[in-house]
Motif scaffolding. Structure first.
Motif, PDB file in Angstrom:
ATOM      1  N   PRO A 282     -19.779 -69.655 -21.326  1.00 21.19           N
ATOM      2  CA  PRO A 282     -20.777 -69.717 -22.386  1.00 21.19           C
ATOM      3  C   PRO A 282     -22.154 -69.196 -22.012  1.00 21.19           C
ATOM      4  O   PRO A 282     -22.879 -68.692 -22.865  1.00 21.19           O
ATOM      5  CB  PRO A 282     -20.825 -71.209 -22.735  1.00 21.19           C
ATOM      6  N   GLY A 283     -22.535 -69.320 -20.747  1.00 18.96           N
ATOM      7  CA  GLY A 283     -23.846 -68.816 -20.347  1.00 18.96           C
ATOM      8  C   GLY A 283     -24.950 -69.387 -21.217  1.00 18.96           C
ATOM      9  O   GLY A 283     -25.067 -70.594 -21.402  1.00 18.96           O
ATOM     10  N   ASP A 284     -25.769 -68.494 -21.798  1.00 17.21           N
ATOM     11  CA  ASP A 284     -26.874 -68.940 -22.643  1.00 17.21           C
ATOM     12  C   ASP A 284     -26.464 -69.118 -24.093  1.00 17.21           C
ATOM     13  O   ASP A 284     -27.310 -69.334 -24.963  1.00 17.21           O
ATOM     14  CB  ASP A 284     -28.053 -67.961 -22.551  1.00 17.21           C
ATOM     15  N   GLY A 285     -25.164 -69.000 -24.378  1.00 16.36           N
ATOM     16  CA  GLY A 285     -24.668 -69.182 -25.732  1.00 16.36           C
ATOM     17  C   GLY A 285     -24.539 -67.902 -26.520  1.00 16.36           C
ATOM     18  O   GLY A 285     -24.085 -67.921 -27.662  1.00 16.36           O
ATOM     19  N   ARG A 286     -24.917 -66.806 -25.896  1.00 14.70           N
ATOM     20  CA  ARG A 286     -24.843 -65.513 -26.590  1.00 14.70           C
ATOM     21  C   ARG A 286     -24.065 -64.506 -25.751  1.00 14.70           C
ATOM     22  O   ARG A 286     -24.483 -63.362 -25.572  1.00 14.70           O
ATOM     23  CB  ARG A 286     -26.246 -65.023 -26.948  1.00 14.70           C
ATOM     24  N   GLN A 287     -22.949 -64.988 -25.238  1.00 18.00           N
ATOM     25  CA  GLN A 287     -22.110 -64.169 -24.351  1.00 18.00           C
ATOM     26  C   GLN A 287     -20.791 -63.764 -25.018  1.00 18.00           C
ATOM     27  O   GLN A 287     -19.816 -63.482 -24.337  1.00 18.00           O
ATOM     28  CB  GLN A 287     -21.822 -64.943 -23.055  1.00 18.00           C
ATOM     29  N   PHE A 288     -20.765 -63.749 -26.343  1.00 19.79           N
ATOM     30  CA  PHE A 288     -19.535 -63.375 -27.032  1.00 19.79           C
ATOM     31  C   PHE A 288     -19.120 -61.948 -26.677  1.00 19.79           C
ATOM     32  O   PHE A 288     -19.954 -61.047 -26.553  1.00 19.79           O
ATOM     33  CB  PHE A 288     -19.725 -63.466 -28.545  1.00 19.79           C
ATOM     34  N   SER A 289     -17.829 -61.770 -26.548  1.00 19.46           N
ATOM     35  CA  SER A 289     -17.274 -60.430 -26.337  1.00 19.46           C
ATOM     36  C   SER A 289     -15.938 -60.349 -27.049  1.00 19.46           C
ATOM     37  O   SER A 289     -15.336 -61.367 -27.413  1.00 19.46           O
ATOM     38  CB  SER A 289     -17.107 -60.128 -24.845  1.00 19.46           C
ATOM     39  N   PHE A 290     -15.477 -59.126 -27.255  1.00 17.17           N
ATOM     40  CA  PHE A 290     -14.218 -58.893 -27.965  1.00 17.17           C
ATOM     41  C   PHE A 290     -13.168 -58.416 -26.984  1.00 17.17           C
ATOM     42  O   PHE A 290     -13.363 -57.425 -26.268  1.00 17.17           O
ATOM     43  CB  PHE A 290     -14.419 -57.847 -29.061  1.00 17.17           C
ATOM     44  N   ASN A 291     -12.053 -59.123 -26.930  1.00 19.76           N
ATOM     45  CA  ASN A 291     -10.919 -58.739 -26.096  1.00 19.76           C
ATOM     46  C   ASN A 291      -9.799 -58.289 -27.024  1.00 19.76           C
ATOM     47  O   ASN A 291      -9.192 -59.113 -27.706  1.00 19.76           O
ATOM     48  CB  ASN A 291     -10.457 -59.924 -25.246  1.00 19.76           C
ATOM     49  N   PRO A 292      -9.506 -56.988 -27.076  1.00 20.73           N
ATOM     50  CA  PRO A 292      -8.507 -56.495 -28.034  1.00 20.73           C
ATOM     51  C   PRO A 292      -7.098 -57.020 -27.778  1.00 20.73           C
ATOM     52  O   PRO A 292      -6.233 -56.883 -28.641  1.00 20.73           O
ATOM     53  CB  PRO A 292      -8.578 -54.973 -27.862  1.00 20.73           C
ATOM     54  N   ARG A 293      -6.880 -57.628 -26.625  1.00 18.83           N
ATOM     55  CA  ARG A 293      -5.561 -58.202 -26.345  1.00 18.83           C
ATOM     56  C   ARG A 293      -5.456 -59.651 -26.820  1.00 18.83           C
ATOM     57  O   ARG A 293      -4.397 -60.260 -26.722  1.00 18.83           O
ATOM     58  CB  ARG A 293      -5.259 -58.116 -24.849  1.00 18.83           C
ATOM     59  N   GLY A 294      -6.563 -60.196 -27.316  1.00 10.05           N
ATOM     60  CA  GLY A 294      -6.540 -61.554 -27.826  1.00 10.05           C
ATOM     61  C   GLY A 294      -6.096 -61.593 -29.269  1.00 10.05           C
ATOM     62  O   GLY A 294      -6.015 -60.557 -29.951  1.00 10.05           O
ATOM     63  N   PRO A 295      -5.824 -62.776 -29.786  1.00  9.60           N
ATOM     64  CA  PRO A 295      -5.339 -62.888 -31.168  1.00  9.60           C
ATOM     65  C   PRO A 295      -6.412 -62.571 -32.204  1.00  9.60           C
ATOM     66  O   PRO A 295      -7.536 -63.054 -32.129  1.00  9.60           O
ATOM     67  CB  PRO A 295      -4.889 -64.346 -31.273  1.00  9.60           C
ATOM     68  N   SER A 296      -6.048 -61.743 -33.157  1.00 10.34           N
ATOM     69  CA  SER A 296      -6.814 -61.495 -34.386  1.00 10.34           C
ATOM     70  C   SER A 296      -5.810 -61.651 -35.520  1.00 10.34           C
ATOM     71  O   SER A 296      -5.577 -60.743 -36.311  1.00 10.34           O
ATOM     72  CB  SER A 296      -7.413 -60.090 -34.378  1.00 10.34           C
ATOM     73  N   THR A 297      -5.228 -62.809 -35.589  1.00 13.12           N
ATOM     74  CA  THR A 297      -3.958 -63.028 -36.279  1.00 13.12           C
ATOM     75  C   THR A 297      -4.071 -64.089 -37.368  1.00 13.12           C
ATOM     76  O   THR A 297      -4.782 -65.082 -37.217  1.00 13.12           O
ATOM     77  CB  THR A 297      -2.891 -63.465 -35.252  1.00 13.12           C
ATOM     78  N   ILE A 298      -3.342 -63.858 -38.449  1.00 12.73           N
ATOM     79  CA  ILE A 298      -3.166 -64.869 -39.485  1.00 12.73           C
ATOM     80  C   ILE A 298      -1.733 -65.395 -39.397  1.00 12.73           C
ATOM     81  O   ILE A 298      -0.777 -64.621 -39.420  1.00 12.73           O
ATOM     82  CB  ILE A 298      -3.402 -64.292 -40.892  1.00 12.73           C
ATOM     83  N   TYR A 299      -1.623 -66.711 -39.266  1.00 19.49           N
ATOM     84  CA  TYR A 299      -0.315 -67.363 -39.273  1.00 19.49           C
ATOM     85  C   TYR A 299      -0.108 -68.051 -40.620  1.00 19.49           C
ATOM     86  O   TYR A 299      -1.063 -68.466 -41.272  1.00 19.49           O
ATOM     87  CB  TYR A 299      -0.222 -68.404 -38.153  1.00 19.49           C
ATOM     88  N   VAL A 300       1.146 -68.170 -41.014  1.00 21.44           N
ATOM     89  CA  VAL A 300       1.471 -68.881 -42.244  1.00 21.44           C
ATOM     90  C   VAL A 300       2.483 -69.975 -41.915  1.00 21.44           C
ATOM     91  O   VAL A 300       3.356 -69.805 -41.058  1.00 21.44           O
ATOM     92  CB  VAL A 300       2.023 -67.924 -43.326  1.00 21.44           C
TER      93      VAL A 300
END
Length: 360
Positions: free
Chosen positions: A239-257
């Protein structure tokens, strides 16, 4: 500059798109209604239009998006990344006047929904205030905490919430984004989805196995539930200072039903769709059961089978949105849009026409 945005309707050549990467990526920055199937054109109608209502230098329009009949206003929340503490706002649907709100019990708010004529906020909490669901009456300004723990263990940072209008139960997600942004302590629960009965004061964990469970919604008949996993975006290095967001394209960007069994249990999880740009954050259905989600370039729309049929492109992140009378309010971080659409949201008749806001 606010006002009507030139509304292009772009038809995607799917035969070309699957073989031309440059062409496939060419639509993501052009503000437009982008049709992958003719069905999308039927949904938006011949008079579809996108209007820029407000633009600011910070991310004031991020989450929630709740229509309240008694005030004829949309309630929404800012983004912690540029607004700490998170501001609360309401826009008058007729005058387009935006007011900043002050509800002390609502701390670092994120998502919300309409509940009993008020706004049920996901109050993520901070290092001294537990995460909770807080119901606010926007007329009297009174607030009430409905739940703030699971049998003594604090929620991580309650993120989004919906109502099962047939049972009155409240369903909500609890990822660890508060910790990821350094304003909540280390989590003591995994990312999970919960069902809470205000009538009996009982709470059940109903789904797990997420990296970051986020948005959720029911199908119009309440037989299905859609839940997004936005684990591709988080503080991957801490988390660091709270502004350390990054995008990992191998992570889920998924909708489950899931199937909703006996109106209370989730079963038969399967992949419904994968978001091609950014992550699918807020999620809702229209009256016909098509599924909409706020993604990295606007609002993506899938049919009941998970086929991408169209996008409302705003040229940047649209984390959340809400259906209301006449169309859709789109929360696009530094911009707030209204999209005039033919199709109605699944809950418009309940939330925008009913005076009670709830049917039990």
């Amino acid at each position: 500059m606010t006002g009507h945005t030139p509304t292009q309707v772009v038809r995607v050549d799917r035969g070309r798109e699957v073989k031309d990467i440059v062409y496939a990526n060419s639509f993501k920055k052009i503000t437009s209604f982008c049709a992958y199937h003719d069905k999308f054109l039927e949904l938006i109608g011949p008079d579809a239009q996108l209007t820029l209502i407000e633009e600011r230098e910070y991310e004031f329009a991020h989450e929630a998006g709740v229509y309240v009949n008694s005030t004829d206003s949309i309630y929404f929340t800012a983004n912690f990344q540029t607004c700490d503490p998170i501001d609360l706002y309401a826009i008058d649907c007729k005058k387009f006047q935006i007011d900043k709100l002050d509800y002390p019990e609502v701390v670092q708010a994120n998502g919300a929904c309409q509940y009993r004529g008020g706004v049920l906020y996901c109050s993520q909490g901070d290092r001294s205030t537990p995460s909770a669901l807080v119901l606010v009456d926007p007329v009297t300004k009174k607030s009430e905490t409905l739940i703030n723990n699971f049998h003594g263990r604090e929620f991580s940072s309650v993120n989004d919430v919906v109502i099962h209008h047939e049972t009155g139960d409240i369903w909500f997600t609890d990822p660890t984004y508060g910790y990821e942004q350094a304003f909540r302590p280390y989590p003591v629960l995994p990312p999970q989805v919960y069902r809470f009965s205000p009538e009996t004061s009982e709470c059940w964990a109903v789904a797990d196995g997420f990296i970051m469970c986020n948005g959720l919604c029911f199908s119009p008949d309440y037989k299905l539930m859609y839940i997004t996993d936005t684990g591709a975006i988080m503080a991957h290095a801490g988390p660091g200072d709270g502004r350390q967001f990054s995008f990992n394209p191998r992570g889920p960007s998924t909708i489950y039903v899931y199937d909703v069994v006996d109106k209370r249990v989730l079963a038969n999880r399967r992949v419904f769709a994968f978001c091609d740009t950014g992550v699918p954050d807020g999620i809702k259905c229209d009256a016909e059961g098509n599924v909409y989600s706020g993604c990295g370039d606007g609002i993506h729309v899938w049919d009941k089978n998970g086929t991408l049929i169209g996008k409302i492109i705003v040229g940047g992140i649209a984390a959340n949105f809400c259906f209301a009378k006449g169309g859709m309010w789109i929360l696009a971080e530094k911009r707030l849009y209204f999209a005039r659409l033919k199709i109605k949201g699944a809950l418009v008749d309940i939330e925008c026409e009913s005076t009670s806001g709830v049917v039990v």
